[in-house]
Motif scaffolding. Sequence first.
Motif, PDB file in Angstrom:
ATOM      1  N   PHE A   1       1.618   2.807  -3.803  1.00 39.00           N
ATOM      2  CA  PHE A   1       0.589   3.532  -4.554  1.00 39.00           C
ATOM      3  C   PHE A   1       0.764   5.047  -4.497  1.00 39.00           C
ATOM      4  CE2 PHE A   1      -1.168  -0.630  -4.618  1.00 39.00           C
ATOM      5  CZ  PHE A   1      -2.005  -0.679  -5.705  1.00 39.00           C
ATOM      6  N   PRO A   2       0.923   5.651  -3.317  1.00 36.23           N
ATOM      7  CA  PRO A   2       1.122   7.111  -3.317  1.00 36.23           C
ATOM      8  C   PRO A   2       2.447   7.541  -3.933  1.00 36.23           C
ATOM      9  CG  PRO A   2       1.205   6.245  -1.069  1.00 36.23           C
ATOM     10  CD  PRO A   2       0.783   5.121  -1.961  1.00 36.23           C
TER      11      PRO A   2
ATOM     12  N   ARG B   1       0.809  -1.221   0.000  1.00 39.32           N
ATOM     13  CA  ARG B   1       0.000   0.000   0.000  1.00 39.32           C
ATOM     14  C   ARG B   1       0.846   1.277   0.000  1.00 39.32           C
ATOM     15  NH1 ARG B   1      -0.133   1.684   5.300  1.00 39.32           N
ATOM     16  NH2 ARG B   1      -1.864   3.132   5.066  1.00 39.32           N
TER      17      ARG B   1
ATOM     18  N   LEU C   1      -6.905   1.031  -3.645  1.00 37.47           N
ATOM     19  CA  LEU C   1      -6.016   2.194  -3.775  1.00 37.47           C
ATOM     20  C   LEU C   1      -5.675   2.595  -5.198  1.00 37.47           C
ATOM     21  CD1 LEU C   1      -3.467   1.314  -0.953  1.00 37.47           C
ATOM     22  CD2 LEU C   1      -5.464   2.813  -0.816  1.00 37.47           C
TER      23      LEU C   1
ATOM     24  N   VAL D   1      -5.853  -4.755  -2.563  1.00 38.26           N
ATOM     25  CA  VAL D   1      -5.152  -3.473  -2.427  1.00 38.26           C
ATOM     26  C   VAL D   1      -5.278  -2.651  -3.704  1.00 38.26           C
ATOM     27  CG1 VAL D   1      -2.910  -2.367  -2.032  1.00 38.26           C
ATOM     28  CG2 VAL D   1      -3.585  -4.348  -0.674  1.00 38.26           C
TER      29      VAL D   1
END
Length: 151
Positions: free
Chosen positions: A68-69, A65, A99, A95
């Motif tokens: 992703f950003p 996770r 996201l 996930v």
Amino acid sequence: MFLEEPLWPPENFDGLAELRRSTGLPVASGENVGTIMEFERLLTAGAVDFVQPSPAKMGGITELRKVFPLAAVRNVGMMTHSFYDGPGLLAAVQVTAALGGTDAMIEWRWFDLEASIYGDALAPRNGRITVPDGPGLGLDPDPEVISAYRC
């Protein structure tokens, strides 16, 4: 759509960036990256158009996770890697669905098996799969399939 992991060793991020710049070919990589720090290096180098984190290789959902950003702020596409069936695939699906947004993808080698541990719940339809909505990772393996193929 892209050239996947075209250089060896796969952590040659500067070489990937040069290949991408010099050829104009979209590049995908990351299935062999094991830490969030390495993903930061891969993305900072400008080495990819698609980043391919593998939850089974990098520490599961918690680490997946975080990628992703990192990709989103660099406008790099996500294509979660899952060459596996079982919990690694379910983690990738959950996930990515949560996201990844509408353009996120999963690289998964789907093929007809003699028996599937999840029945047809993950069978692609029109290039898409339905996100399982059960507890945990969404699906439980079929105990009869496990029993029939236990060694």
